[in-house]
Write an enzyme that holds these catalytic residues in place. Structure first.
Site, PDB file in Angstrom:
ATOM      1  N   SER A  11       8.504  64.124  37.615  1.00  0.00           N
ATOM      2  CA  SER A  11       7.518  63.324  38.326  1.00  0.00           C
ATOM      3  C   SER A  11       7.792  63.305  39.822  1.00  0.00           C
ATOM      4  CB  SER A  11       7.514  61.900  37.782  1.00  0.00           C
ATOM      5  OG  SER A  11       6.704  61.075  38.590  1.00  0.00           O
ATOM      6  N   LYS A  67      -2.072  56.226  29.092  1.00  0.00           N
ATOM      7  CA  LYS A  67      -3.079  55.521  29.876  1.00  0.00           C
ATOM      8  C   LYS A  67      -3.987  54.647  29.010  1.00  0.00           C
ATOM      9  CE  LYS A  67      -3.170  58.685  33.812  1.00  0.00           C
ATOM     10  NZ  LYS A  67      -4.011  59.499  34.713  1.00  0.00           N
ATOM     11  N   GLY A 136     -15.773  70.285  35.834  1.00  0.00           N
ATOM     12  CA  GLY A 136     -14.907  69.867  34.743  1.00  0.00           C
ATOM     13  C   GLY A 136     -15.423  68.625  34.064  1.00  0.00           C
ATOM     14  N   GLY A 138     -13.057  66.758  31.795  1.00  0.00           N
ATOM     15  CA  GLY A 138     -11.898  66.168  31.153  1.00  0.00           C
ATOM     16  C   GLY A 138     -11.562  64.804  31.712  1.00  0.00           C
ATOM     17  N   GLY A 139     -10.294  64.391  31.533  1.00  0.00           N
ATOM     18  CA  GLY A 139      -9.877  63.065  31.949  1.00  0.00           C
ATOM     19  C   GLY A 139      -9.972  62.825  33.442  1.00  0.00           C
ATOM     20  N   ALA A 140      -9.542  63.799  34.245  1.00  0.00           N
ATOM     21  CA  ALA A 140      -9.618  63.639  35.700  1.00  0.00           C
ATOM     22  C   ALA A 140     -11.063  63.533  36.158  1.00  0.00           C
ATOM     23  CB  ALA A 140      -8.928  64.806  36.391  1.00  0.00           C
ATOM     24  N   TYR A 229      -2.525  69.955  42.936  1.00  0.00           N
ATOM     25  CA  TYR A 229      -1.582  69.840  44.050  1.00  0.00           C
ATOM     26  C   TYR A 229      -0.421  70.826  43.945  1.00  0.00           C
ATOM     27  CZ  TYR A 229       0.405  66.563  40.598  1.00  0.00           C
ATOM     28  OH  TYR A 229       0.878  65.975  39.450  1.00  0.00           O
TER      29      TYR A 229
END
Length: 284
Positions: A11, A67, A136, A138-140, A229
């Protein structure tokens, strides 16, 4: 404080938050805390931290796959869940307030909004009616679509699988927002002011890939935002810069979601420039 996930060995959050704590003289430390994915493990572990007064556990970042577990845990504990986080179905931030009450929220969507507002030199209320393309489903993408829809923007969800785009759009197509789904190949017809990549296409090690269809030209007046990133400079961002676009790297969203967490936990503004420098050093 800590980042809760499974696993979280690499992380990037501990370096930036611990640097922030040191810079603002906070008596705090932020640690990676791996928890197995099942809810029972999450509940038992976080419950123990909360019960142990010697820890003075005050909050955490929460990542995949916990989450959804965070929403359930805070609700069962009698705490408060941010309404938009509940709508998204995911929270990434746990706050233990001074009176002991728990609060769960999502700083991912707010970081995306603030990144784009800064690039547009505008405010969140002024996003109403702006045209945003999200690549997209998805989750993001879900968090980002929810954030822009909440501000009243017009959002087009582009995805290779049209039904997934339509399903996501349907959930957030509530006035004053307008959210519709479209196949990815139709991105070439887009007249959106902002294009946001929420897919992993172009992420290390597949750095030669791009989510943009070949026939999709980028106009100089377009803002192109890549949530990836690693690498910081994706092929999508390189092409956008060559076309004269304003670009936003995924590191900016990462820094801003962490900054929002920092302020929730400490009550102080985060040292954004320090966060950026530490993240850049970490990635290098």
């Amino acid at each position: 404080f800590g980042v809760i996930g499974y696993p979280v060995a690499h992380s990037m959050s501990p370096p930036i938050h611990n640097a922030g704590f040191a810079a603002t003289s906070q008596n705090a430390i932020y640690l990676p805390m791996p928890i197995p994915p099942e809810y029972e493990h999450f509940k038992a572990t976080v419950g123990c931290w909360l019960d142990d007064k010697s820890l003075d556990f005050s909050g955490a970042s929460v990542t995949i796959p916990h989450k959804q577990n965070l929403l359930r845990f805070v609700a069962e504990s009698g705490g408060t869940v941010e309404p938009l986080a509940q709508t998204i179905g995911a929270a990434n931030t746990l706050v233990r307030r001074a009176n002991g009450e728990l609060f769960a929220c999502n700083t991912d969507y707010s970081a995306a909004l603030d990144s784009v507002c800064d690039a547009l030199n505008t405010t969140r209320p002024q996003l109403a009616g702006r045209r945003v393309a999200v690549i997209g489903a998805g989750g993001a993408a879900r968090a980002i679509v929810a954030g822009f829809a909440h501000c009243g923007a017009t959002v087009v969800v582009y995805n290779r699988t049209r039904t997934k785009a339509d399903n996501l759009a349907h959930q957030f197509n509530v006035p004053p927002a307008k959210v519709i789904g479209a196949p990815l190949e139709k991105l070439c017809d887009s007249c959106c002011e902002v294009v946001i990549n929420c897919t992993p296409i172009g992420m290390h090690p597949h750095v030669d890939q791009t989510p943009m269809p070949n026939q999709s030209p980028l106009r100089p007046d377009t803002i192109v935002f890549d949530t990836i990133y690693n690498p910081v400079q994706t092929r999508l961002l390189t092409a956008a810069q060559q076309a004269g676009c304003v670009t936003i790297p995924g590191t900016e969203m990462f820094v801003r979601q962490g900054a929002a967490q920092f302020q929730l936990w400490t009550g102080q503004p985060a040292p954004l420039d320090l966060f950026r420098r530490v993240l850049q050093q970490y990635l290098e």
